[in-house]
Scaffold this motif. Structure first.
Motif, mmCIF file in Angstrom:
data_model
loop_
_atom_site.group_PDB
_atom_site.id
_atom_site.type_symbol
_atom_site.label_atom_id
_atom_site.label_comp_id
_atom_site.label_asym_id
_atom_site.label_seq_id
_atom_site.Cartn_x
_atom_site.Cartn_y
_atom_site.Cartn_z
ATOM 1 N N ARG A 32 -39.129 6.081 111.419
ATOM 2 C CA ARG A 32 -39.645 5.672 110.118
ATOM 3 C C ARG A 32 -39.647 4.150 109.959
ATOM 4 N N LEU A 33 -38.706 3.475 110.603
ATOM 5 C CA LEU A 33 -38.518 2.042 110.396
ATOM 6 C C LEU A 33 -39.167 1.184 111.474
ATOM 7 N N ARG A 34 -39.282 1.713 112.679
ATOM 8 C CA ARG A 34 -39.770 0.914 113.798
ATOM 9 C C ARG A 34 -41.265 1.073 114.044
ATOM 10 N N GLY A 35 -41.828 2.190 113.607
ATOM 11 C CA GLY A 35 -43.252 2.380 113.803
ATOM 12 C C GLY A 35 -43.565 3.402 114.870
ATOM 13 N N ALA A 36 -44.836 3.702 115.009
ATOM 14 C CA ALA A 36 -45.280 4.691 115.986
ATOM 15 C C ALA A 36 -45.123 4.147 117.401
ATOM 16 N N VAL A 80 -44.882 1.573 107.972
ATOM 17 C CA VAL A 80 -44.852 1.154 109.372
ATOM 18 C C VAL A 80 -44.786 2.349 110.316
ATOM 19 N N SER A 81 -44.416 3.529 109.817
ATOM 20 C CA SER A 81 -44.253 4.693 110.694
ATOM 21 C C SER A 81 -45.547 5.080 111.403
ATOM 22 N N GLU A 82 -46.705 4.735 110.824
ATOM 23 C CA GLU A 82 -47.989 5.038 111.449
ATOM 24 C C GLU A 82 -48.605 3.838 112.150
ATOM 25 N N ASN A 83 -47.878 2.738 112.182
ATOM 26 C CA ASN A 83 -48.405 1.490 112.729
ATOM 27 C C ASN A 83 -48.294 1.487 114.251
ATOM 28 N N LYS A 84 -49.414 1.316 114.950
ATOM 29 C CA LYS A 84 -49.412 1.265 116.411
ATOM 30 C C LYS A 84 -49.728 -0.134 116.937
ATOM 31 N N GLN A 85 -49.703 -1.113 116.050
ATOM 32 C CA GLN A 85 -49.991 -2.496 116.449
ATOM 33 C C GLN A 85 -48.870 -3.021 117.336
ATOM 34 N N TRP A 86 -49.234 -3.783 118.378
ATOM 35 C CA TRP A 86 -48.230 -4.442 119.210
ATOM 36 C C TRP A 86 -47.940 -5.827 118.620
ATOM 37 N N ASP A 87 -46.675 -6.109 118.397
ATOM 38 C CA ASP A 87 -46.261 -7.396 117.853
ATOM 39 C C ASP A 87 -46.339 -8.444 118.966
ATOM 40 N N GLU A 88 -47.268 -9.386 118.840
ATOM 41 C CA GLU A 88 -47.560 -10.323 119.938
ATOM 42 C C GLU A 88 -46.507 -11.423 120.041
ATOM 43 N N LEU A 89 -45.333 -11.035 120.501
ATOM 44 C CA LEU A 89 -44.267 -11.998 120.763
ATOM 45 C C LEU A 89 -44.279 -12.347 122.247
ATOM 46 N N PHE A 90 -43.788 -13.533 122.574
ATOM 47 C CA PHE A 90 -43.774 -13.946 123.977
ATOM 48 C C PHE A 90 -42.559 -14.820 124.230
ATOM 49 N N LEU A 91 -41.854 -14.514 125.305
ATOM 50 C CA LEU A 91 -40.635 -15.230 125.670
ATOM 51 C C LEU A 91 -40.912 -16.104 126.884
ATOM 52 N N ASP A 92 -40.508 -17.382 126.802
ATOM 53 C CA ASP A 92 -40.684 -18.246 127.965
ATOM 54 C C ASP A 92 -39.403 -18.386 128.777
ATOM 55 N N VAL A 111 -36.812 -8.176 128.060
ATOM 56 C CA VAL A 111 -38.273 -8.204 127.941
ATOM 57 C C VAL A 111 -38.717 -6.882 127.321
ATOM 58 N N LYS A 112 -39.288 -6.955 126.123
ATOM 59 C CA LYS A 112 -39.728 -5.744 125.426
ATOM 60 C C LYS A 112 -41.063 -5.284 125.980
ATOM 61 N N VAL A 113 -41.109 -4.015 126.416
ATOM 62 C CA VAL A 113 -42.340 -3.465 126.971
ATOM 63 C C VAL A 113 -42.850 -2.284 126.158
ATOM 64 N N GLN A 114 -42.032 -1.793 125.235
ATOM 65 C CA GLN A 114 -42.408 -0.609 124.458
ATOM 66 C C GLN A 114 -41.765 -0.724 123.075
ATOM 67 N N ASP A 115 -42.397 -0.140 122.067
ATOM 68 C CA ASP A 115 -41.843 -0.170 120.721
ATOM 69 C C ASP A 115 -42.124 1.166 120.039
ATOM 70 N N GLY A 116 -41.288 1.496 119.065
ATOM 71 C CA GLY A 116 -41.502 2.692 118.266
ATOM 72 C C GLY A 116 -41.108 3.979 118.965
ATOM 73 N N CYS A 117 -41.047 5.042 118.176
ATOM 74 C CA CYS A 117 -40.677 6.355 118.702
ATOM 75 C C CYS A 117 -41.377 7.433 117.876
ATOM 76 N N SER A 118 -41.957 8.411 118.572
ATOM 77 C CA SER A 118 -42.654 9.501 117.889
ATOM 78 C C SER A 118 -41.884 10.803 117.965
ATOM 79 N N ARG A 119 -40.654 10.754 118.444
ATOM 80 C CA ARG A 119 -39.822 11.942 118.457
ATOM 81 C C ARG A 119 -39.186 12.123 117.080
ATOM 82 N N SER A 120 -38.441 13.222 116.910
ATOM 83 C CA SER A 120 -37.920 13.515 115.576
ATOM 84 C C SER A 120 -36.490 14.033 115.638
ATOM 85 N N CYS A 121 -35.605 13.270 116.273
ATOM 86 C CA CYS A 121 -34.189 13.648 116.257
ATOM 87 C C CYS A 121 -33.737 13.708 114.799
#
Length: 449
Positions: A173-177, A134-146, A156-166
């Motif tokens: 590694r777990l959340r994706g790109a 999943v670390s290289e996955n850039k797909q947006w998870d198509e969830l929607f809240l009513d 409201v989620k507008v962004q996912d993943g992190c490409s930094r390296s703390c």
């Protein structure tokens, strides 16, 4: 008719606000297919656990809750989602009583997976919906809240993943790109949430400051969301220091609905520790950022933060510098964590880790300072007006959060839940932190959310 129509389900969400958004959105998806949401615990047909792996303690809590869910609901379908679920192997998941495991970027598949589960004549082992890497996955998870179901404000989620390296963090590694959501989709979701009667929205993401889509950055998104009719309060989730710049501060200042609270993680106030953490700033940078925030948003802005105690190489003197920066920056709420080595991160193999007793003492000192800082910040509101969004009401006391993110208790009935109310010293509904006179039923609560 759907195979899950009429089936009951419960949801438990650990960890970050992004997890809570995803849990709420899954509730929305399943209800649209006729499933029935019921509070946990109980005796539902399906139990969801949205797991967290930010620390080893969070991983242990995930395992404990999965075992407990299986014992309490022997015939239920147990579904594990999220970060811990992303890397636990099928054998351990089976021992924990999990039937279906759903990794990150795959939660949109949950309704169909449940349909298949209940329609299948034979089931063999754990059903796994996870990307291999999943670390290289850039797909947006198509969830929607009513509408929000777990609380009175909407994440409201507008962004996912992190490409930094703390060096201490397993999240990339777990959340994706790093990836972001289309502004038009954000506007549509926020508009729908407001139409449901919700007046407060919090924009969230794993690296929220890294939001960027088609030329729109986070500042532009704040401009867009702030213009949506009916929105009364807008907040941001945690935002990294290096993302807090002039354009973003301009958008916050100009927004008529942005609440004056920011959560900016510090992690350490010592420059050598910050370098080992690979945070990308030093203590002087952080102090300059805090100064810019106060100059732009005013001295009443509530700043909260995170602090890691006991990072490898942290000396007593280094920890003292962290406490000094917390105080000089004028933080209110401080979330304190002991260092938790995460497998697969560089920090896990670093030497010169402080002893457990030293870490416990540092955590205790930081928590004591946090309580004093929050009490000091809250006290400035005594005798002043603010508004609070009521989240719950029990035994005649309603509790909620002011615009500056101070929890208050007021005397009010259940009909106030979900409403934004004005609190001032002369009103019949009196905020506990906003009046000098403390009455027997009044409660002052400085606990973390």
């Amino acid at each position: 008719m759907s195979a899950i129509t009429g089936r009951t389900f419960s949801v438990v969400a650990l960890g970050c606000r992004t997890n809570h958004y995803e849990a709420d959105a899954v509730v929305s998806m399943l209800e649209r297919r006729g499933a029935l949401f019921t509070p946990y615990p109980g005796s539902p047909d399906i139990v969801f656990l949205f797991t967290c792996s930010v620390t080893s303690v969070a991983d242990a809590k995930t395992r404990k809750l999965l075992r407990r869910a299986r014992r309490a609901n022997p015939s239920a379908v147990i579904v594990a989602c999220g970060c811990s679920a992303q890397e636990l192997d099928d054998e351990e998941l089976s021992r924990l009583g999990v039937d279906i495991v759903v990794g990150n970027r795959m939660k949109q598949e949950i309704p169909d997976a449940l349909e298949g589960w209940f329609e299948a004549p034979v089931r063999a082992g754990v059903l796994s919906l996870r990307a291999d890497d999943v670390s290289e996955n850039k797909q947006w998870d198509e969830l929607f809240l009513d509408r929000p179901r777990i609380g009175t404000r909407a994440f409201v989620k507008v962004q996912d993943g992190c490409s930094r390296s703390c060096s201490y963090c397993a999240v990339p590694r777990l959340r994706g790109a790093q990836t972001s959501r289309a502004p038009a989709d954000v506007r549509e979701e926020v508009s729908r949430v407001i139409a449901s009667g919700c007046v407060e929205v919090l924009l969230t993401g794993i690296h929220l400051g890294g939001y960027e889509f088609g030329g729109t950055n986070l500042a532009g998104l704040i401009d867009l969301v702030s213009s949506i009719p009916g929105l009364a309060r807008l907040r941001l989730g945690s935002i990294e220091p290096f993302a807090v710049g002039g354009d973003l501060l301009r958008a916050m200042k100009e927004s008529p609905v942005f609440c004056r609270h920011l959560h900016i993680p510090l992690q350490s106030g010592d420059d050598s520790v910050l370098r080992m953490m690979r945070r990308g700033y030093d203590s002087a940078d952080f102090s300059r950022i805090v100064g810019s925030v106060r100059r732009t948003l005013g001295d009443d802005v509530h700043l909260s933060t995170d602090l890691i105690a006991g990072f490898p190489g942290e000396t007593d003197e280094a920890f003292g510098r962290s406490l000094g920066l917390l105080e000089s920056a004028g933080f209110g709420r401080v979330h304190v964590f002991p260092f938790s080595p995460r497998a697969g991160t560089d920090a896990a193999s670093m030497e010169r880790r402080p002893g457990q007793q030293a870490v416990r003492e540092r955590v205790s000192r930081a928590v004591a300072l946090s309580e004093r800082l929050l009490s000091g910040y809250a006290s400035r509101w005594i005798g002043r007006s603010d508004t609070a969004l009521v989240e719950k009401s029990e035994r005649g006391l309603a509790s909620g959060w002011t615009t500056h993110y101070i929890r208050v208790y007021v005397k009010a009935g259940k009909n106030f839940v979900g409403r934004e109310i004005l609190i001032n010293p002369k009103s019949e509904i009196r905020g506990i932190l906003l009046t000098e006179g403390i009455e027997p039923l009044d409660i002052v609560d400085f606990s973390h959310e």
